[in-house]
Design a protein around this motif. Structure first.
Motif, PDB file in Angstrom:
ATOM      1  N   ALA A 104       0.839  -1.199   0.000  1.00  0.00           N
ATOM      2  CA  ALA A 104       0.000   0.000   0.000  1.00  0.00           C
ATOM      3  C   ALA A 104       0.877   1.253   0.000  1.00  0.00           C
ATOM      4  CB  ALA A 104      -0.937  -0.017   1.199  1.00  0.00           C
ATOM      5  N   GLU A 143      -6.003   4.783  -5.280  1.00  0.00           N
ATOM      6  CA  GLU A 143      -5.905   4.752  -3.812  1.00  0.00           C
ATOM      7  C   GLU A 143      -6.669   3.543  -3.267  1.00  0.00           C
ATOM      8  OE1 GLU A 143      -4.367   6.940  -1.739  1.00  0.00           O
ATOM      9  OE2 GLU A 143      -4.104   8.804  -2.859  1.00  0.00           O
ATOM     10  N   PHE A 161      -6.877  14.576   3.451  1.00  0.00           N
ATOM     11  CA  PHE A 161      -6.608  13.561   2.443  1.00  0.00           C
ATOM     12  C   PHE A 161      -7.022  14.057   1.055  1.00  0.00           C
ATOM     13  CE2 PHE A 161      -8.172   9.911  -0.052  1.00  0.00           C
ATOM     14  CZ  PHE A 161      -6.998   9.197  -0.177  1.00  0.00           C
ATOM     15  N   SER A 194       4.363   5.872  -8.065  1.00  0.00           N
ATOM     16  CA  SER A 194       5.084   6.880  -8.850  1.00  0.00           C
ATOM     17  C   SER A 194       6.027   7.719  -7.992  1.00  0.00           C
ATOM     18  CB  SER A 194       4.091   7.783  -9.595  1.00  0.00           C
ATOM     19  OG  SER A 194       3.206   8.368  -8.685  1.00  0.00           O
ATOM     20  N   LEU A 195       6.012   7.481  -6.680  1.00  0.00           N
ATOM     21  CA  LEU A 195       6.984   8.169  -5.818  1.00  0.00           C
ATOM     22  C   LEU A 195       8.227   7.286  -5.666  1.00  0.00           C
ATOM     23  CD1 LEU A 195       4.845   9.653  -2.884  1.00  0.00           C
ATOM     24  CD2 LEU A 195       5.199  10.548  -5.173  1.00  0.00           C
ATOM     25  N   THR A 207      -3.790   2.148  -0.420  1.00  0.00           N
ATOM     26  CA  THR A 207      -3.312   3.350   0.280  1.00  0.00           C
ATOM     27  C   THR A 207      -4.466   4.087   0.955  1.00  0.00           C
ATOM     28  OG1 THR A 207      -3.333   4.409  -1.887  1.00  0.00           O
ATOM     29  CG2 THR A 207      -1.198   3.795  -1.020  1.00  0.00           C
ATOM     30  N   ALA A 224       2.474  17.811   2.932  1.00  0.00           N
ATOM     31  CA  ALA A 224       3.049  16.526   2.517  1.00  0.00           C
ATOM     32  C   ALA A 224       2.151  15.848   1.491  1.00  0.00           C
ATOM     33  CB  ALA A 224       3.229  15.633   3.741  1.00  0.00           C
ATOM     34  N   ILE A 225       0.833  15.900   1.740  1.00  0.00           N
ATOM     35  CA  ILE A 225      -0.113  15.279   0.794  1.00  0.00           C
ATOM     36  C   ILE A 225      -0.052  16.017  -0.541  1.00  0.00           C
ATOM     37  CG2 ILE A 225      -2.566  14.874   0.333  1.00  0.00           C
ATOM     38  CD1 ILE A 225      -2.899  14.411   3.380  1.00  0.00           C
ATOM     39  N   LEU A 265       3.808  15.258  -7.157  1.00  0.00           N
ATOM     40  CA  LEU A 265       4.795  14.344  -7.751  1.00  0.00           C
ATOM     41  C   LEU A 265       4.103  13.278  -8.590  1.00  0.00           C
ATOM     42  CD1 LEU A 265       7.232  13.906  -4.724  1.00  0.00           C
ATOM     43  CD2 LEU A 265       7.691  15.105  -6.871  1.00  0.00           C
ATOM     44  N   GLN A 266       2.965  12.792  -8.078  1.00  0.00           N
ATOM     45  CA  GLN A 266       2.252  11.746  -8.814  1.00  0.00           C
ATOM     46  C   GLN A 266       1.777  12.258 -10.166  1.00  0.00           C
ATOM     47  OE1 GLN A 266      -0.535  10.452  -5.616  1.00  0.00           O
ATOM     48  NE2 GLN A 266       0.093   8.440  -6.275  1.00  0.00           N
ATOM     49  N   ARG A 300       4.628  13.078 -12.702  1.00  0.00           N
ATOM     50  CA  ARG A 300       5.352  11.901 -13.202  1.00  0.00           C
ATOM     51  C   ARG A 300       4.529  11.093 -14.201  1.00  0.00           C
ATOM     52  NH1 ARG A 300       8.472  10.636  -7.596  1.00  0.00           N
ATOM     53  NH2 ARG A 300       9.937  12.357  -7.834  1.00  0.00           N
ATOM     54  N   PHE A 314       6.857  10.460   3.156  1.00  0.00           N
ATOM     55  CA  PHE A 314       5.426  10.785   3.157  1.00  0.00           C
ATOM     56  C   PHE A 314       4.713  10.092   4.329  1.00  0.00           C
ATOM     57  CE2 PHE A 314       1.064   9.635   1.931  1.00  0.00           C
ATOM     58  CZ  PHE A 314       0.522  10.910   1.876  1.00  0.00           C
ATOM     59  N   LYS A 323       1.169  20.814   8.033  1.00  0.00           N
ATOM     60  CA  LYS A 323       2.348  20.091   7.543  1.00  0.00           C
ATOM     61  C   LYS A 323       1.908  18.832   6.791  1.00  0.00           C
ATOM     62  CE  LYS A 323       5.804  21.642  10.833  1.00  0.00           C
ATOM     63  NZ  LYS A 323       6.530  21.329  12.068  1.00  0.00           N
ATOM     64  N   LYS A 324       0.854  18.201   7.315  1.00  0.00           N
ATOM     65  CA  LYS A 324       0.359  16.993   6.662  1.00  0.00           C
ATOM     66  C   LYS A 324      -0.244  17.354   5.305  1.00  0.00           C
ATOM     67  CE  LYS A 324      -0.256  14.149  10.687  1.00  0.00           C
ATOM     68  NZ  LYS A 324      -1.135  13.623  11.694  1.00  0.00           N
ATOM     69  N   TYR A 383       8.433  15.165  11.530  1.00  0.00           N
ATOM     70  CA  TYR A 383       8.868  16.232  10.627  1.00  0.00           C
ATOM     71  C   TYR A 383      10.332  16.572  10.893  1.00  0.00           C
ATOM     72  CZ  TYR A 383       3.842  16.670  10.244  1.00  0.00           C
ATOM     73  OH  TYR A 383       2.528  16.386  10.057  1.00  0.00           O
ATOM     74  N   LEU A 395      -4.742   0.166  -4.618  1.00  0.00           N
ATOM     75  CA  LEU A 395      -3.418  -0.043  -4.037  1.00  0.00           C
ATOM     76  C   LEU A 395      -3.484  -0.319  -2.539  1.00  0.00           C
ATOM     77  CD1 LEU A 395      -1.440   2.830  -5.796  1.00  0.00           C
ATOM     78  CD2 LEU A 395      -1.089   0.388  -6.143  1.00  0.00           C
ATOM     79  N   TYR A 436       2.770   4.451  -2.865  1.00  0.00           N
ATOM     80  CA  TYR A 436       2.523   5.192  -4.104  1.00  0.00           C
ATOM     81  C   TYR A 436       3.579   4.833  -5.140  1.00  0.00           C
ATOM     82  CZ  TYR A 436      -0.911   7.601  -1.353  1.00  0.00           C
ATOM     83  OH  TYR A 436      -2.014   7.861  -0.589  1.00  0.00           O
ATOM     84  N   MET A 461      -4.280   5.032   4.675  1.00  0.00           N
ATOM     85  CA  MET A 461      -4.434   6.430   5.105  1.00  0.00           C
ATOM     86  C   MET A 461      -5.475   6.548   6.214  1.00  0.00           C
ATOM     87  SD  MET A 461      -2.347   8.460   3.462  1.00  0.00           S
ATOM     88  CE  MET A 461      -3.003  10.106   3.514  1.00  0.00           C
ATOM     89  N   LYS A 505       2.957  14.985  -2.424  1.00  0.00           N
ATOM     90  CA  LYS A 505       2.768  13.631  -2.948  1.00  0.00           C
ATOM     91  C   LYS A 505       1.897  13.663  -4.209  1.00  0.00           C
ATOM     92  CE  LYS A 505      -0.542  11.125  -1.394  1.00  0.00           C
ATOM     93  NZ  LYS A 505      -1.922  10.810  -1.807  1.00  0.00           N
ATOM     94  N   GLN A 556       5.616  11.598   7.619  1.00  0.00           N
ATOM     95  CA  GLN A 556       4.891  12.871   7.856  1.00  0.00           C
ATOM     96  C   GLN A 556       3.440  12.606   8.249  1.00  0.00           C
ATOM     97  OE1 GLN A 556       6.002  14.350   4.016  1.00  0.00           O
ATOM     98  NE2 GLN A 556       7.218  16.003   4.872  1.00  0.00           N
ATOM     99  N   MET A 557       2.841  11.611   7.629  1.00  0.00           N
ATOM    100  CA  MET A 557       1.452  11.299   7.970  1.00  0.00           C
ATOM    101  C   MET A 557       1.349  10.801   9.425  1.00  0.00           C
ATOM    102  SD  MET A 557      -0.384  12.131   5.421  1.00  0.00           S
ATOM    103  CE  MET A 557       0.819  13.406   5.176  1.00  0.00           C
TER     104      MET A 557
END
Lengths: 250, 460
Positions: free
Chosen positions: A91, B285, B304, A95-96, B290, B6-7, B13-14, B17, A104, B2-3, A112, B288, A93, B294, B10, A107-108
């Motif tokens: 589970a 999501e 999210f 593409s990362l 995730t 980060a999301i 980047l997804q 790419r 990631f 901050k979260k 930090y 996978l 990502y 999450m 992410k 951080q979740m």
């Protein structure tokens, strides 16, 4: 080290919508702090359902389930920050990169700055990922993905780690690495709930196991004591087959 | 926060790419905008429109009533009668109706007066005084494409002219009858005097006088009737003056062209095209695992989704800028169209772009949530976008649609968006005018988000 209950379930039941049969038919167990607890069972026995309920991914239908003395239906951030889940599937990502995934999920989990960096570097080192850390995950081997999947669940150093068949499809070398890591983690006082199909794993790692089948606990105790109490069984594998039979499951 | 950051990283980047997917997101709607606009530039469009016409009949006599009847029985229009000129003008300038025809009070009386004057023997039919003519006004929605307004104005002119001729001829015939009758009576009177010599006493030179009078009467008998036939006018512009123009505040109106129509339409189409990657991201999501992972983390549901919303909002706004750029710089190079004018209310334009983007994102999130596989999401999402685009007036202007389809079209968020953009580009509208569309777009996003958060995180 105190031995307070970390996981407590009482007559825990689960029936999926539209399903005639209950996936869990009254699971009662207590797992104490510092235990390495194995849940063993054939396919569709209810292992993953139990883990999913304990993590708050799915609700239970009846009974009670507590983590750290709190009802899991509270689903609070306090509870979530105290355990880590390593799911059966990768589970992450795709593409990362390896390091981006690790950062990631760190951080979740609320890590930090320097702490996150140090934890990520430590994990990379422990699991021999330094040369792969900048690779896009989808281009990595199954073994690397499995390692990152594990790190994503433990990077925040939780008190309880729930591992759902973490060695599925990994080679012997990696299996040994994972075992060693989990044993060391358990020695620090981390409670581990571990589900597996591999009886040798459970026998080697777990201080206590429960064998479940058709949504029920059919036996539980220390592996050595269970084997000793079953005439004709010289290992957990024999005991497992004696109790669950050879009939194929879903 | 901050979260969220980060999301956001992410998600960013997804999406970057997946370069081929990202390129398609921009390339496909851009290609459609260019190809369709160039194709439409020279397109011949049929005359069977379903346009809505407003009539203010202040005349309430032959001319106004006949025009009203003609319009009501004409299959090409849907005609509605308004009492108030002001209300009617507002309805057209806001795009609720495409055209307004105003027949002024006394229009029939003016034509009838003209006919009477022409029929009388003293009339001078050579030069008409335009000030004495009836003035009919046609106002049209500035957001309607020029080809359609020209077609409509021309059809209305024909109806007005033929009706005016009919009214004129009826009055003229009546007046002519009276005129002929009056002249005949006068001649009869004169001829009745032929026995006058019996009444005359004897006096010197009586015979010369009688001869002179007889000669005069003879001359009178040969005098022809003076009848002015209504053949001097070359068309009804001599009977009715028709003024056609755009409805609304003329200081705010923008010159309309094909780009004003197509650029906003394809902005919306491009934005809603994100349904495929956005829904795909949601399904990813789920597949996978995730999403489940999450849910075990101390992260709020909104956090999210906020990453996805922010990244796709940026994508939509980039699409918006690309489409505007194509309309302003590229299409004028490859066609005869003038550049898209940005002399519009920029604040309103940006607010509508953001609201439309959010509605598109809400739609993408919904599709991703209600479907379980890419196989379901891709056809459902893309076909639904095309259907909503058709209903939204992306390919055929909304005002050209049959009534039933037009009624259904109000459910399309693309309709709300294009309508708001048309108002800004063609009607010079600001936020004060487009707020109903803005509320609809934002409301759609809000409701979608509530449904998505509830369904997506609902535990089995």
């Amino acid at each position: 080290m105190s031995h307070d209950p970390v996981i407590t379930t009482t007559n825990l039941k689960k029936r999926y919508k539209g399903s005639a049969e209950e996936a869990l038919k009254g699971i009662t167990l207590t797992i104490r702090q510092g235990e390495f607890f194995g849940i063993l069972g054939p396919n569709a026995a209810g292992k993953s359902t139990l883990i999913a309920i304990l993590c708050g991914i799915i609700p239970y239908s009846a009974g009670e389930a507590k983590l750290f003395g709190r009802n899991i239906s509270q689903n609070s951030d306090w509870l979530k920050s105290r355990f880590g889940l390593v799911p059966q599937e990768i589970a992450l990502y795709p593409s990362l990169t390896v390091i981006e995934n690790i950062l990631f999920f760190g951080q979740m989990h609320g890590l930090y700055g320097k702490k996150l960096k140090s934890k990520a570097n430590e994990s990379i080192k422990t699991f021999y990922l330094a040369e792969h850390k900048n690779k896009i995950l989808s281009k990595c081997s199954g073994g690397i993905k499995r390692r990152v999947n594990l790190i994503a669940g433990i990077i925040h150093e939780p008190s309880l780690v729930l591992l759902d068949e973490p060695t599925l499809g990994v080679d012997t070398q990696l299996r040994i690495l994972i075992f060693d890591y989990l044993k060391a983690l358990n020695k620090t006082g981390t409670t581990i709930l571990y589900t597996t199909h591999y009886m040798d794993e459970a026998e080697q790692l777990c201080s206590r196991v429960s064998i479940i089948d058709h949504g029920r606990i059919i036996t539980d105790g220390k592996p050595a004591e269970l084997i000793a109490a079953s005439p004709g069984c010289n290992d957990l594998g024999h005991l497992f087959l004696n109790l669950t039979g050879t009939e194929l499951r879903d | 926060m901050k979260k969220y950051a980060a999301i956001l990283k992410k998600e960013f980047l997804q999406i970057v790419r997946d370069l081929p997917g990202l390129i398609l997101l921009f390339l496909m709607p851009a290609a459609m905008l260019v190809i369709i606009t160039i194709t439409q530039e020279n397109q011949i469009i049929g005359t069977d429109s379903g346009m809505k016409i407003l009539l203010v009949n202040s005349d309430s006599a032959a001319l106004g009533n006949t025009i009203e009847e003609e319009l009501k029985t004409n299959d090409h229009f849907t005609c509605r009668v308004f009492e108030s000129e002001k209300e009617a003008q507002r309805a057209v300038s806001e795009g609720r109706y495409q055209i307004l025809l105003m027949v002024p009070q006394g229009a029939t009386a003016t034509i009838q007066q003209l006919a009477r004057e022409h029929a009388s023997d003293t009339a001078n039919t050579g030069n008409m005084d335009a000030g004495k003519l009836s003035g009919v006004t046609i106002l049209y929605d500035p957001a309607v494409m020029k080809i359609y307004t020209e077609m409509l104005v021309s059809s209305l002119q024909m109806i007005i002219e033929s009706t005016a001729i009919k009214v004129y001829m009826e009055s003229y015939t009546e007046a002519l009858k009276a005129s002929v009758s009056d002249q005949m009576d006068a001649y009869r009177q004169e001829l009745a005097m032929t026995d006058f010599e019996k009444e005359l006493p004897d006096f010197p030179g009586r015979q010369q006088v009688i001869s002179s009078i007889r000669s005069g009467i003879r001359n009178q008998a040969h005098k022809s009737l003076k009848i002015n036939l209504p053949g001097n006018y070359s068309g009804a512009e001599r009977l009715v003056t028709i003024r056609a123009g755009e409805a609304g505040d003329h200081t705010r109106l923008r010159r309309f062209n094909l780009l004003n129509n197509n650029v906003p339409a394809f902005i919306l189409f491009a934005m809603f095209f994100i349904v495929v990657p956005l829904a795909g991201s949601i399904i990813n999501e789920k597949l996978l695992g995730t999403k489940d992972r999450m849910m075990t983390l101390p992260v709020t549901r909104l956090a999210f989704f906020s990453g996805k919303i922010t990244v796709f909002l940026v994508v939509c706004l980039l699409q918006f800028i690309l489409m505007i750029g194509i309309g302003r710089y590229f299409l004028p190079l490859v066609s005869h169209l003038p550049p898209l004018s940005l002399d519009v209310n920029i604040l309103a334009l940006i607010v509508v772009a953001v609201a439309s983007s959010l509605a598109a994102i809400g739609f993408g999130l919904l599709i991703g949530t209600v479907t379980s596989t890419f196989g379901q999401a891709a056809p459902l999402g893309s076909v639904l976008v095309v259907i909503l685009a058709v209903l939204g007036g992306i390919f055929v202007p909304n005002y050209m649609m049959p009534d039933a389809i037009r009624t259904i079209s109000i459910i399309s968020p693309l309709h709300w968006g294009t309508d708001a953009f048309f108002s800004i580009f063609a009607r010079g509208a600001g936020i004060g005018t487009v707020w109903p569309q803005l509320l609809s777009l934002l409301g759609f996003f809000g409701i979608s988000l509530i449904v998505v958060v509830y369904v997506f995180t609902k535990r089995k």
